[in-house]
Write a protein that holds these residues in place. Structure first.
Motif, PDB file in Angstrom:
ATOM      1  N   ASN A 105      41.942  65.537  22.877  1.00 55.37           N
ATOM      2  CA  ASN A 105      41.888  64.091  22.758  1.00 55.37           C
ATOM      3  C   ASN A 105      43.057  63.482  23.514  1.00 55.37           C
ATOM      4  N   ALA A 106      42.774  62.677  24.486  1.00 57.46           N
ATOM      5  CA  ALA A 106      43.813  61.998  25.265  1.00 57.46           C
ATOM      6  C   ALA A 106      43.325  60.591  25.571  1.00 57.46           C
ATOM      7  N   THR A 107      44.262  59.672  25.706  1.00 54.63           N
ATOM      8  CA  THR A 107      43.918  58.283  25.999  1.00 54.63           C
ATOM      9  C   THR A 107      44.569  57.873  27.307  1.00 54.63           C
ATOM     10  N   HIS A 108      43.769  57.449  28.238  1.00 57.38           N
ATOM     11  CA  HIS A 108      44.305  56.956  29.502  1.00 57.38           C
ATOM     12  C   HIS A 108      45.028  55.645  29.238  1.00 57.38           C
ATOM     13  N   GLU A 109      46.160  55.457  29.900  1.00 55.75           N
ATOM     14  CA  GLU A 109      46.954  54.255  29.663  1.00 55.75           C
ATOM     15  C   GLU A 109      46.172  52.979  29.966  1.00 55.75           C
ATOM     16  N   LEU A 110      45.196  53.065  30.831  1.00 57.17           N
ATOM     17  CA  LEU A 110      44.399  51.893  31.176  1.00 57.17           C
ATOM     18  C   LEU A 110      43.610  51.385  29.978  1.00 57.17           C
ATOM     19  N   PHE A 111      43.182  52.314  29.083  1.00 56.18           N
ATOM     20  CA  PHE A 111      42.339  51.921  27.949  1.00 56.18           C
ATOM     21  C   PHE A 111      43.146  51.571  26.697  1.00 56.18           C
ATOM     22  N   SER A 112      44.462  51.557  26.822  1.00 56.58           N
ATOM     23  CA  SER A 112      45.290  51.176  25.675  1.00 56.58           C
ATOM     24  C   SER A 112      45.428  49.669  25.539  1.00 56.58           C
TER      25      SER A 112
ATOM     26  N   SER B 263      34.209  45.129  32.255  1.00 51.94           N
ATOM     27  CA  SER B 263      33.937  45.679  30.939  1.00 51.94           C
ATOM     28  C   SER B 263      34.254  47.171  30.966  1.00 51.94           C
ATOM     29  N   LEU B 264      34.375  47.761  29.794  1.00 51.36           N
ATOM     30  CA  LEU B 264      34.677  49.190  29.715  1.00 51.36           C
ATOM     31  C   LEU B 264      33.594  50.009  30.416  1.00 51.36           C
ATOM     32  N   GLU B 265      32.337  49.614  30.248  1.00 47.21           N
ATOM     33  CA  GLU B 265      31.227  50.328  30.884  1.00 47.21           C
ATOM     34  C   GLU B 265      31.309  50.228  32.402  1.00 47.21           C
ATOM     35  N   GLU B 266      31.722  49.065  32.920  1.00 48.65           N
ATOM     36  CA  GLU B 266      31.831  48.893  34.370  1.00 48.65           C
ATOM     37  C   GLU B 266      32.934  49.773  34.953  1.00 48.65           C
ATOM     38  N   VAL B 267      34.049  49.909  34.226  1.00 54.40           N
ATOM     39  CA  VAL B 267      35.133  50.780  34.683  1.00 54.40           C
ATOM     40  C   VAL B 267      34.648  52.220  34.774  1.00 54.40           C
ATOM     41  N   LEU B 268      33.912  52.664  33.752  1.00 51.80           N
ATOM     42  CA  LEU B 268      33.429  54.041  33.724  1.00 51.80           C
ATOM     43  C   LEU B 268      32.389  54.287  34.815  1.00 51.80           C
ATOM     44  N   LYS B 269      31.471  53.354  35.005  1.00 48.66           N
ATOM     45  CA  LYS B 269      30.446  53.526  36.025  1.00 48.66           C
ATOM     46  C   LYS B 269      31.054  53.505  37.428  1.00 48.66           C
TER      47      LYS B 269
ATOM     48  N   LEU C 234      30.722  60.721  42.364  1.00 50.97           N
ATOM     49  CA  LEU C 234      29.507  61.227  43.010  1.00 50.97           C
ATOM     50  C   LEU C 234      29.687  61.330  44.511  1.00 50.97           C
ATOM     51  N   ASN C 235      30.483  60.425  45.083  1.00 51.18           N
ATOM     52  CA  ASN C 235      30.748  60.441  46.518  1.00 51.18           C
ATOM     53  C   ASN C 235      31.931  61.323  46.874  1.00 51.18           C
ATOM     54  N   LEU C 236      32.370  62.149  45.901  1.00 47.66           N
ATOM     55  CA  LEU C 236      33.488  63.071  46.094  1.00 47.66           C
ATOM     56  C   LEU C 236      34.761  62.338  46.468  1.00 47.66           C
ATOM     57  N   GLN C 237      34.915  61.101  45.938  1.00 46.77           N
ATOM     58  CA  GLN C 237      36.122  60.327  46.145  1.00 46.77           C
ATOM     59  C   GLN C 237      37.029  60.464  44.929  1.00 46.77           C
ATOM     60  N   ASP C 238      38.239  59.899  45.030  1.00 47.74           N
ATOM     61  CA  ASP C 238      39.165  59.905  43.909  1.00 47.74           C
ATOM     62  C   ASP C 238      38.544  59.127  42.757  1.00 47.74           C
ATOM     63  N   SER C 239      38.378  59.770  41.613  1.00 44.50           N
ATOM     64  CA  SER C 239      37.700  59.149  40.482  1.00 44.50           C
ATOM     65  C   SER C 239      38.677  58.662  39.423  1.00 44.50           C
TER      66      SER C 239
ATOM     67  N   THR D  58      40.813  47.393  38.677  1.00 43.46           N
ATOM     68  CA  THR D  58      40.505  46.511  39.802  1.00 43.46           C
ATOM     69  C   THR D  58      39.036  46.654  40.177  1.00 43.46           C
ATOM     70  N   ARG D  59      38.361  45.545  40.316  1.00 44.24           N
ATOM     71  CA  ARG D  59      36.935  45.573  40.664  1.00 44.24           C
ATOM     72  C   ARG D  59      36.708  46.094  42.088  1.00 44.24           C
ATOM     73  N   ALA D  60      35.521  46.647  42.278  1.00 44.44           N
ATOM     74  CA  ALA D  60      35.119  47.046  43.635  1.00 44.44           C
ATOM     75  C   ALA D  60      35.069  45.802  44.506  1.00 44.44           C
ATOM     76  N   PHE D  61      35.640  45.878  45.699  1.00 43.41           N
ATOM     77  CA  PHE D  61      35.790  44.686  46.545  1.00 43.41           C
ATOM     78  C   PHE D  61      35.657  45.087  47.997  1.00 43.41           C
ATOM     79  N   ARG D  62      34.909  44.338  48.774  1.00 41.37           N
ATOM     80  CA  ARG D  62      34.735  44.612  50.187  1.00 41.37           C
ATOM     81  C   ARG D  62      35.105  43.366  50.990  1.00 41.37           C
ATOM     82  N   SER D  63      35.931  43.552  52.022  1.00 39.51           N
ATOM     83  CA  SER D  63      36.330  42.412  52.862  1.00 39.51           C
ATOM     84  C   SER D  63      36.211  42.818  54.333  1.00 39.51           C
ATOM     85  N   PRO D  64      34.983  42.899  54.852  1.00 41.17           N
ATOM     86  CA  PRO D  64      34.788  43.312  56.251  1.00 41.17           C
ATOM     87  C   PRO D  64      35.255  42.236  57.226  1.00 41.17           C
TER      88      PRO D  64
END
Length: 295
Positions: free
Chosen positions: A174-181, A249-255, A262-267, A272-278
């Motif tokens: 059992n461990a708690t990530h500091e982000l969820f505290s 939301s907590l679900e959005e962070v997890l997803k 899934l893309n073999l990126q740093d998980s 911070t929300r997903a953001f694109r600025s092309p």
């Protein structure tokens, strides 16, 4: 009949019931339920792992069913559940928990490439799920909220988990990530506020209309197009826009972490929300990807 739970990921996460039965007939071992090649091959891995524990296969036909049977399944993480159902077939009852892990020929339990993603998606679908995982992934898995994580490194330990309640308690992590505290609850839904402000709008001098446009875009989750002369602050505003967006939301962070995994990126979890600025010179291929159309 005995059963355990597992999951597979295709166009989304699907919960799978792994069922087993020993019946009269010629000795054999078969897996049914639209299993992929990686699952079909588990018969040899399971046999080798059980024989390494001096397990004696009964002179009966062993049938493993992956339910629902009309849903395609893939992944070698079904190995551990299948092996446990065979090894514990004579047990009076089995707690129907989630079991994940690939088996080595010596009985070792290994993780798979997409297992962390599956656990993240699982935490958004099933609350407080009890999960048995390989020990090599337990440090990351134990930080996922909504999951009760137990970890083993061998098939023998996994069998002891079901037979020995004291041993089962000793392998719970059992461990708690500091982000969820710092989770806050609004109208019964949990949100993760962003406390990381690498860039701040106070660095942008003037440009009140541009700042107001950024606020409106952030609140309404709109697209925004910056146009102006060089040095007027377009890039500065774009870099800071992500930090004033509504908290996830907590679900959005997890997803979000699950899709990166899934893309073999740093998980790593992030608020911070997903953001694109092309840039305006970006081509369609650079934004959406290249390739050729499959006929």
């Amino acid at each position: 009949m005995k059963s355990l739970r597992c999951a597979t990921y295709g166009d989304g996460l699907k919960i799978i019931d792994v069922e087993s039965i020993f019946s009269r007939g010629l000795p054999g071992f078969s897996i049914v339920g639209l299993a992929s090649t990686s699952i079909k091959e588990s018969t040899e891995r399971v046999k080798a792992a059980l024989l390494a524990l001096d397990f004696s296969f009964p002179a009966q036909k062993i049938t493993i069913n992956l339910s629902p049977s009309d849903l395609p399944k893939s992944g070698s993480h079904f190995d551990l559940a299948i092996a446990l159902l065979i090894a514990l077939q004579k047990a009076k009852s089995l707690e129907k928990i989630f079991v994940f892990g690939e088996l080595g020929l010596d009985g070792s339990v290994k993780s798979t490439a997409n297992l962390f993603s599956i656990l993240l998606f699982l935490s958004t679908q099933v609350k407080n799920a009890k999960v048995l995982v390989p020990k090599e992934i337990v440090q990351k898995a134990s930080m996922i909220p909504n999951l009760e994580i137990y970890a083993v490194s061998t098939l023998e330990e996994a069998i002891s988990f079901f037979n020995d309640s004291e041993f089962a308690k000793s392998i719970r992590f059992n461990a708690t990530h500091e982000l969820f505290s710092n989770v806050i609850e609004i109208s019964g839904k949990r949100y993760v506020p962003n406390l990381n402000f690498e860039f701040d709008f106070r660095d942008v001098l003037g440009q009140d209309r541009a700042k107001r446009a950024c606020v409106i875009a952030a609140v309404g989750m709109h697209n925004i197009l910056f146009e102006g002369s060089p040095g007027s602050g377009k890039s500065m505003c774009a870099k800071r826009l992500v930090y004033i967006m509504a908290p996830q939301s907590l679900e959005e962070v997890l997803k979000s972490a699950a899709y990166r995994s899934l893309n073999l990126q740093d998980s790593e979890f992030t608020s911070t929300r997903a953001f694109r600025s092309p840039h305006h010179t970006s081509t369609k291929s650079s934004i959406f990807g290249g390739g050729c159309e499959i006929q």
